[in-house]
Design an enzyme around this catalytic site. Structure first.
Site, PDB file in Angstrom:
ATOM      1  N   HIS A  79      -4.457  -3.955  -5.644  1.00 47.43           N
ATOM      2  CA  HIS A  79      -4.297  -3.622  -4.247  1.00 47.43           C
ATOM      3  C   HIS A  79      -2.888  -2.999  -4.237  1.00 47.43           C
ATOM      4  O   HIS A  79      -1.976  -3.451  -3.945  1.00 47.43           O
ATOM      5  CB  HIS A  79      -4.405  -4.775  -3.310  1.00 47.43           C
ATOM      6  CG  HIS A  79      -5.855  -5.492  -3.283  1.00 47.43           C
ATOM      7  ND1 HIS A  79      -6.607  -5.156  -2.369  1.00 47.43           N
ATOM      8  CD2 HIS A  79      -6.131  -6.389  -4.060  1.00 47.43           C
ATOM      9  CE1 HIS A  79      -7.756  -6.091  -2.732  1.00 47.43           C
ATOM     10  NE2 HIS A  79      -7.542  -6.823  -3.760  1.00 47.43           N
ATOM     11  N   PHE A  80      -2.773  -1.680  -4.087  1.00 46.09           N
ATOM     12  CA  PHE A  80      -1.544  -0.982  -4.168  1.00 46.09           C
ATOM     13  C   PHE A  80      -0.962  -0.458  -2.755  1.00 46.09           C
ATOM     14  O   PHE A  80       0.095  -0.027  -2.298  1.00 46.09           O
ATOM     15  CB  PHE A  80      -1.488   0.301  -5.040  1.00 46.09           C
ATOM     16  CG  PHE A  80      -1.583   0.010  -6.787  1.00 46.09           C
ATOM     17  CD1 PHE A  80      -1.292  -1.223  -7.145  1.00 46.09           C
ATOM     18  CD2 PHE A  80      -1.443   0.933  -7.340  1.00 46.09           C
ATOM     19  CE1 PHE A  80      -1.305  -1.761  -8.533  1.00 46.09           C
ATOM     20  CE2 PHE A  80      -1.222   0.649  -8.762  1.00 46.09           C
ATOM     21  CZ  PHE A  80      -1.125  -0.457  -9.218  1.00 46.09           C
ATOM     22  N   ASP A 103      -6.029  -8.586  -9.440  1.00 50.10           N
ATOM     23  CA  ASP A 103      -6.116  -8.884  -8.173  1.00 50.10           C
ATOM     24  C   ASP A 103      -4.617  -8.589  -7.647  1.00 50.10           C
ATOM     25  O   ASP A 103      -4.441  -9.436  -6.691  1.00 50.10           O
ATOM     26  CB  ASP A 103      -6.972 -10.291  -7.669  1.00 50.10           C
ATOM     27  CG  ASP A 103      -7.162 -10.130  -6.054  1.00 50.10           C
ATOM     28  OD1 ASP A 103      -6.908  -8.913  -5.557  1.00 50.10           O
ATOM     29  OD2 ASP A 103      -7.436 -11.178  -5.460  1.00 50.10           O
ATOM     30  N   HIS A 155       2.497  -9.114  -0.836  1.00 52.40           N
ATOM     31  CA  HIS A 155       2.952  -9.084   0.492  1.00 52.40           C
ATOM     32  C   HIS A 155       4.361  -9.173   0.337  1.00 52.40           C
ATOM     33  O   HIS A 155       4.889  -9.833  -0.517  1.00 52.40           O
ATOM     34  CB  HIS A 155       2.095 -10.192   1.012  1.00 52.40           C
ATOM     35  CG  HIS A 155       0.660 -10.136   1.379  1.00 52.40           C
ATOM     36  ND1 HIS A 155       0.263  -9.487   2.141  1.00 52.40           N
ATOM     37  CD2 HIS A 155      -0.209 -10.687   0.555  1.00 52.40           C
ATOM     38  CE1 HIS A 155      -1.280  -9.381   2.174  1.00 52.40           C
ATOM     39  NE2 HIS A 155      -1.257 -10.286   1.189  1.00 52.40           N
TER      40      HIS A 155
HETATM   41 ZN   LIG Z   1      -8.814  -8.328  -4.356  1.00 49.62          ZN
END
Ligand SMILES: [Zn+2]
Length: 441
Positions: free
Chosen positions: A61-62, A304, A308
């Site tokens: 998730h970039f 994954d 954040h």
């Molecule tokens: Zn994910």
């Protein structure tokens, strides 16, 4: 441009071989045990090192577009390069969500300008966009991502008729996040009753429970069997779910590095830093996942990678964001598991390089073979170093691995024959290529 990578121990397709790799115009031209005599533009001395295919991370998730305070394609692809990852598949829970052909096209254009390693993007399923699957160019994407469980980005698909339509329509690999939302909501209501409005993170794996994972994963497997879907279940976390895999070639599972490294015992020290969905579970679940790396129940290891900001990780089960960065340290962490006897080095290469290439039909990557793109990583053993803030390239600036001493070092990463990372520095002039796919039908 001719490059020689000489003197390393090449780990590829189940074998360890001392040899040299000749790279020409971004392709592997030859792999040879003979001493090549011609002259080269660049010679990489890999003596004392292992040479692996560049890692293909099937799950990142970039955060671009839309969530670029957390991470972006430039920053995270630098972290990937430093970690020996030369290709990644990014997930659709960005802003806008990658659930229309236009949003997908925007991501390709962004990555072409700023990704330092090779890239592609999953297309996201929603409750009602299955009719757009046929509009997609299958040679450009690894597959469709389905959230059968809510997580960052509110992409939950929970209507049974929608699930039936997706599983019956999709021809590409369907990668599913499986957690049963009704069970989670019930557990959360009970936890709030007992512990108050924001239960502490130690409750996370009891709320996002084994039962929630098993219910959703077994539903996905049932639907895939019913419709003959190519199902790849993301980030398994429980021993119990593993039983559902390893029997049918079209139904596979991923494990991710965070779940292979941490267990519920680490919540006390790490707190919400290791809060992810699905949750890090018990030490015995972790043992089962580790064992499954070699017994055929797990097919792929991804990360994954889900950054954040630390301020978004404040609070407990409700308030703290779920997800952690990992891509920069995924390969060295797995190499530590090799040292610990969890898996062999060739098996690591299978799980992190060969299997994602094979599973998603990646063209000319994932293996060290003449004619393939020269994506490779040189790693050196017995080189202790410690993760500190200043070693972290992810934009969020923190890592759950901070303070950890690694014994392996990524010395150099070549992407399409170009050195994108060496001696602790990213060469930001290097840009990756769009990954192409040849999906068997
Ligand atoms: Zn994910």
């Amino acid at each position: 441009m001719r490059t020689l990578v000489k003197g390393g121990c090449i780990v590829n397709e189940g074998r360890l071989t001392d040899g040299n790799i000749v790279v020409e115009d971004g392709d592997i031209q030859a792999i040879t045990t003979l001493q090549p005599e011609e002259s080269y533009d660049e010679v990489v001395d890999a003596s004392g090192c292992y040479v692996l295919p560049g890692v293909i991370d099937d799950h990142v998730h970039f955060r671009e577009p839309g969530l670029t305070a957390k991470a972006d394609i430039d920053s995270e692809s630098r972290a990937a390069a430093a970690g020996g990852v030369t290709s990644y598949f990014d997930m659709p829970n960005t802003v806008p969500q990658t659930t229309t052909p236009e949003a997908l096209e925007e991501k390709f254009q962004l990555a072409a300008q700023k990704s330092h390693v090779n890239y592609s993007f999953f297309y996201g399923a929603t409750n009602d966009n299955a009719s757009s699957f046929d509009l997609l160019d299958a040679s450009r994407i690894p597959g469709i991502k389905l959230f059968m469980g809510s997580s960052t980005g509110n992409m939950l698909v929970d209507r049974m008729e929608s699930l039936e339509r997706i599983f019956s329509t999709v021809k590409l690999p369907l990668m599913a996040h499986c957690e049963d939302t009704d069970i989670i909501n019930r557990n959360m209501a009970e936890a709030k009753r007992v512990f108050g409005n924001d239960p502490e993170v130690q409750q996370h794996y009891l709320i996002r429970s084994e039962e929630a994972c098993y219910a959703s994963t077994s539903l996905a497997v049932r639907l895939a069997k019913k419709y003959g879907t190519r199902l790849h279940v993301a980030h398994l976390t429980t021993a119990r779910e593993l039983e559902l895999f390893g029997k049918e070639p079209n139904i596979t599972a991923e494990a991710v590095v965070g779940h292979l490294w941490f267990s519920a015992e680490d919540y006390a020290r790490q707190g919400t830093r290791i809060k992810v969905n699905p949750a890090v579970k018990t030490a015995s679940d972790r043992e089962a996942l580790r064992k499954a790396l070699t017994d055929g129940h797990i097919t792929v290891v991804g990360t994954d990678h889900a950054p954040h900001l630390l301020e978004q990780k404040q609070g407990g089960c409700c308030r703290a964001a779920s997800g952690m960065p990992m891509i920069q340290f995924s390969l060295v962490t797995m190499l530590e598991l090799v040292d610990a006897g969890v898996l062999t080095l060739p098996r690591l290469v299978e799980l992190m390089c060969h299997a994602p290439a094979r599973l998603f039909g990646v063209e000319r990557r994932g293996f060290l073979r003449p004619g393939y793109r020269a994506d490779l990583v040189v790693v050196r053993p017995h080189q202790p170093w410690t993760v500190t803030k200043d070693t972290i390239l992810s934009k969020c600036g923190w890592s759950p691995m901070e303070g950890h001493e690694y014994q392996w070092r990524v010395e150099r990463t070549l992407c399409n024959g170009q050195t994108v990372y060496a001696d602790g520095q990213v060469n930001a002039d290097v840009l990756g290529e769009e990954i192409r796919f040849n999906h068997a039908t």
